[in-house]
Write a protein that holds these residues in place. Structure first.
Motif, PDB file in Angstrom:
ATOM      1  N   ASN A 123       0.808  -1.228   0.000  1.00 29.74           N
ATOM      2  CA  ASN A 123       0.000   0.000   0.000  1.00 29.74           C
ATOM      3  C   ASN A 123       0.840   1.276   0.000  1.00 29.74           C
ATOM      4  OD1 ASN A 123      -2.416  -1.597   0.174  1.00 29.74           O
ATOM      5  ND2 ASN A 123      -1.959  -1.861   2.332  1.00 29.74           N
ATOM      6  N   CYS A 175      -2.142   8.469  11.401  1.00 24.42           N
ATOM      7  CA  CYS A 175      -3.348   8.152  12.165  1.00 24.42           C
ATOM      8  C   CYS A 175      -3.188   8.611  13.616  1.00 24.42           C
ATOM      9  CB  CYS A 175      -3.597   6.650  12.109  1.00 24.42           C
ATOM     10  SG  CYS A 175      -5.081   6.121  12.990  1.00 24.42           S
ATOM     11  N   CYS A 227       2.116   6.569   1.368  1.00 26.75           N
ATOM     12  CA  CYS A 227       0.890   5.768   1.363  1.00 26.75           C
ATOM     13  C   CYS A 227       0.076   6.037   0.100  1.00 26.75           C
ATOM     14  CB  CYS A 227       0.039   6.092   2.588  1.00 26.75           C
ATOM     15  SG  CYS A 227       0.800   5.593   4.143  1.00 26.75           S
ATOM     16  N   ASN A 228      -0.520   4.978  -0.427  1.00 26.84           N
ATOM     17  CA  ASN A 228      -1.403   5.096  -1.576  1.00 26.84           C
ATOM     18  C   ASN A 228      -2.666   5.863  -1.182  1.00 26.84           C
ATOM     19  OD1 ASN A 228       0.392   3.562  -3.061  1.00 26.84           O
ATOM     20  ND2 ASN A 228      -0.710   1.656  -2.759  1.00 26.84           N
ATOM     21  N   GLU A 229      -3.437   6.257  -2.175  1.00 26.60           N
ATOM     22  CA  GLU A 229      -4.700   6.955  -1.938  1.00 26.60           C
ATOM     23  C   GLU A 229      -5.601   6.101  -1.044  1.00 26.60           C
ATOM     24  OE1 GLU A 229      -8.222   9.110  -4.501  1.00 26.60           O
ATOM     25  OE2 GLU A 229      -6.440   8.394  -5.532  1.00 26.60           O
ATOM     26  N   ASP A 230      -6.305   6.732  -0.148  1.00 22.56           N
ATOM     27  CA  ASP A 230      -7.216   6.085   0.815  1.00 22.56           C
ATOM     28  C   ASP A 230      -6.487   5.289   1.892  1.00 22.56           C
ATOM     29  OD1 ASP A 230      -9.500   7.179  -0.388  1.00 22.56           O
ATOM     30  OD2 ASP A 230      -9.595   5.542  -1.826  1.00 22.56           O
ATOM     31  N   TYR A 231      -5.175   5.511   2.040  1.00 19.50           N
ATOM     32  CA  TYR A 231      -4.386   4.884   3.105  1.00 19.50           C
ATOM     33  C   TYR A 231      -3.702   5.976   3.918  1.00 19.50           C
ATOM     34  CZ  TYR A 231      -5.100   0.285   1.122  1.00 19.50           C
ATOM     35  OH  TYR A 231      -5.685  -0.876   0.681  1.00 19.50           O
ATOM     36  N   CYS A 270       1.265   1.515   6.101  1.00 23.40           N
ATOM     37  CA  CYS A 270       0.075   2.230   5.646  1.00 23.40           C
ATOM     38  C   CYS A 270      -1.153   1.358   5.900  1.00 23.40           C
ATOM     39  CB  CYS A 270       0.183   2.548   4.159  1.00 23.40           C
ATOM     40  SG  CYS A 270       1.552   3.661   3.770  1.00 23.40           S
ATOM     41  N   PRO A 273      -5.632   1.246   5.841  1.00 27.20           N
ATOM     42  CA  PRO A 273      -6.784   1.927   5.233  1.00 27.20           C
ATOM     43  C   PRO A 273      -7.276   3.046   6.158  1.00 27.20           C
ATOM     44  CG  PRO A 273      -7.064  -0.456   5.171  1.00 27.20           C
ATOM     45  CD  PRO A 273      -5.874  -0.181   6.039  1.00 27.20           C
ATOM     46  N   LYS A 274      -7.636   4.188   5.581  1.00 27.47           N
ATOM     47  CA  LYS A 274      -8.121   5.307   6.390  1.00 27.47           C
ATOM     48  C   LYS A 274      -9.324   4.898   7.231  1.00 27.47           C
ATOM     49  CE  LYS A 274      -6.430   9.220   3.734  1.00 27.47           C
ATOM     50  NZ  LYS A 274      -6.771  10.404   2.948  1.00 27.47           N
ATOM     51  N   CYS A 275     -10.152   3.979   6.710  1.00 25.82           N
ATOM     52  CA  CYS A 275     -11.335   3.549   7.449  1.00 25.82           C
ATOM     53  C   CYS A 275     -10.976   2.768   8.710  1.00 25.82           C
ATOM     54  CB  CYS A 275     -12.273   2.746   6.557  1.00 25.82           C
ATOM     55  SG  CYS A 275     -11.576   1.197   5.950  1.00 25.82           S
ATOM     56  N   LEU A 314      -8.794  10.138  12.507  1.00 27.83           N
ATOM     57  CA  LEU A 314      -8.142  10.748  11.348  1.00 27.83           C
ATOM     58  C   LEU A 314      -7.661  12.158  11.693  1.00 27.83           C
ATOM     59  CD1 LEU A 314     -10.508   9.686   8.429  1.00 27.83           C
ATOM     60  CD2 LEU A 314      -8.156   8.943   8.806  1.00 27.83           C
TER      61      LEU A 314
END
Length: 88
Positions: free
Chosen positions: A32, A46, A64-68, A77, A79-81, A86
């Motif tokens: 990621n 985070c 980090c990749n997008e959404d990470y 990295c 996942p943002k979820c 955040l």
């Protein structure tokens, strides 16, 4: 006073900039992550406050990749979820 403020901001940026993993190629990056020769000088972590900084130079490394987001400074990295707090 302004010099002191800029000095403090510079220190925060230098400390926070270590969040990107140091690397020389994509092969050095983890899951990621993507290597770039010209990334941001700051990367969201985070649970940490968002740092707004003006970058005057590119930063090489794995980002980090997008959404990470970084799970911790210098960490992997995630996942943002999966981040319970955040950066704002």
């Amino acid at each position: 006073m302004m010099k002191l403020i800029w000095l403090l901001i510079g220190c925060v940026v230098l400390i926070h900039s270590t969040s990107a993993r140091q690397a020389t190629s994509q092969a050095d990056c983890g899951m990621n992550e993507t290597y770039t020769d010209c990334g941001s000088c700051v990367e969201d972590i985070c649970g940490q406050p968002k740092i707004y900084a003006k970058c005057f130079a590119c930063t090489k490394g794995c980002f980090c990749n997008e959404d990470y987001i970084r799970g911790s400074r210098g960490g992997t990295c995630i996942p943002k979820c999966k981040c319970s707090k955040l950066p704002k």
